[in-house]
Design a protein around this motif. Structure first.
Motif, mmCIF file in Angstrom:
data_model
loop_
_atom_site.group_PDB
_atom_site.id
_atom_site.type_symbol
_atom_site.label_atom_id
_atom_site.label_comp_id
_atom_site.label_asym_id
_atom_site.label_seq_id
_atom_site.Cartn_x
_atom_site.Cartn_y
_atom_site.Cartn_z
ATOM 1 N N MET A 122 35.415 35.726 35.528
ATOM 2 C CA MET A 122 35.257 36.942 36.305
ATOM 3 C C MET A 122 36.611 37.250 36.954
ATOM 4 N N ASN A 123 37.369 38.113 36.321
ATOM 5 C CA ASN A 123 38.714 38.427 36.797
ATOM 6 C C ASN A 123 38.718 39.314 38.036
ATOM 7 N N ASN A 124 37.787 40.253 38.091
ATOM 8 C CA ASN A 124 37.742 41.182 39.206
ATOM 9 C C ASN A 124 36.317 41.200 39.764
ATOM 10 N N PRO A 125 36.014 40.293 40.699
ATOM 11 C CA PRO A 125 34.632 40.202 41.177
ATOM 12 C C PRO A 125 34.138 41.461 41.882
ATOM 13 N N GLY A 126 35.031 42.165 42.558
ATOM 14 C CA GLY A 126 34.622 43.410 43.218
ATOM 15 C C GLY A 126 34.153 44.442 42.209
ATOM 16 N N GLN A 127 34.916 44.609 41.148
ATOM 17 C CA GLN A 127 34.541 45.549 40.089
ATOM 18 C C GLN A 127 33.244 45.100 39.416
ATOM 19 N N TYR A 128 33.100 43.787 39.232
ATOM 20 C CA TYR A 128 31.880 43.236 38.643
ATOM 21 C C TYR A 128 30.668 43.614 39.495
ATOM 22 N N LEU A 129 30.782 43.440 40.809
ATOM 23 C CA LEU A 129 29.676 43.791 41.702
ATOM 24 C C LEU A 129 29.383 45.293 41.657
ATOM 25 N N LYS A 130 30.421 46.079 41.584
ATOM 26 C CA LYS A 130 30.246 47.532 41.507
ATOM 27 C C LYS A 130 29.522 47.913 40.214
ATOM 28 N N ASN A 131 29.927 47.292 39.104
ATOM 29 C CA ASN A 131 29.282 47.573 37.818
ATOM 30 C C ASN A 131 27.808 47.200 37.848
ATOM 31 N N GLU A 147 33.922 45.978 46.715
ATOM 32 C CA GLU A 147 34.001 46.519 45.362
ATOM 33 C C GLU A 147 35.413 47.005 45.018
ATOM 34 N N GLU A 148 36.098 47.561 45.992
ATOM 35 C CA GLU A 148 37.444 48.086 45.754
ATOM 36 C C GLU A 148 38.515 47.005 45.835
ATOM 37 N N GLY A 149 38.122 45.794 46.223
ATOM 38 C CA GLY A 149 39.085 44.705 46.317
ATOM 39 C C GLY A 149 39.899 44.707 47.592
ATOM 40 N N VAL A 150 39.542 45.555 48.538
ATOM 41 C CA VAL A 150 40.244 45.597 49.823
ATOM 42 C C VAL A 150 39.959 44.310 50.593
ATOM 43 N N THR A 151 38.705 43.882 50.564
ATOM 44 C CA THR A 151 38.322 42.608 51.177
ATOM 45 C C THR A 151 38.511 41.529 50.132
ATOM 46 N N LYS A 152 39.533 40.714 50.319
ATOM 47 C CA LYS A 152 39.888 39.696 49.324
ATOM 48 C C LYS A 152 38.979 38.473 49.386
ATOM 49 N N CYS A 153 38.427 38.188 50.555
ATOM 50 C CA CYS A 153 37.584 37.004 50.716
ATOM 51 C C CYS A 153 36.371 37.370 51.582
ATOM 52 N N TYR A 193 35.530 30.167 46.916
ATOM 53 C CA TYR A 193 34.732 29.305 47.782
ATOM 54 C C TYR A 193 34.406 27.974 47.110
ATOM 55 N N LEU A 194 34.319 27.973 45.802
ATOM 56 C CA LEU A 194 34.019 26.776 45.028
ATOM 57 C C LEU A 194 34.980 26.675 43.863
ATOM 58 N N ASP A 195 35.203 25.461 43.413
ATOM 59 C CA ASP A 195 35.957 25.268 42.178
ATOM 60 C C ASP A 195 35.210 24.250 41.319
#
Length: 110
Positions: free
Chosen positions: A1-10, A37-43, A69-71
């Motif tokens: 998941m390269n862009n989790p914000g975009q993933y959530l938006k989709n 969703e826009e990636g402004v909030t990084k964490c 948060y996890l690896d």
């Protein structure tokens, strides 16, 4: 998941939901959802991610991994504690957890 914000938006859009509807169901503010969703909030805070993952029906572990948060070491810890646990059904795992809870409860009562 390269862009989790975009993933959530989709996911939200696939479900045909606006941010206000998601806010109503999750308690995560509509402006917060937009920033995530826009990636402004990084964490984003873990509880907000959990609320969104539960509502969207997506894998929380993967979402937590995407936000750092996890690896893999965190996830593999469970597998290192109990060999072959991945072969157990959810019912079997739940039953074993119940036994562990019972044993630890008896230990703390001594």
């Amino acid at each position: 998941m390269n862009n989790p914000g975009q993933y959530l938006k989709n996911i939200r859009k696939e479900l045909g939901l606006g941010v206000k509807a998601v806010y109503t169901k999750t308690g995560v503010g509509d402006s917060t959802i937009r920033r995530i969703e826009e990636g402004v909030t990084k964490c984003p805070p873990a509880p907000q991610l959990k609320a969104l993952a539960n509502f969207y029906g997506i894998n929380l572990i993967e979402l937590y991994k995407a936000y750092g948060y996890l690896d893999e070491a965190d996830i593999n810890c469970k597998n290192n504690c109990f060999k072959n646990i991945e072969f157990l059904s959810d019912d079997a795992t739940s039953h074993i957890q119940g036994l562990i809870n019972l044993l630890t409860e008896k230990r703390t009562l001594k």
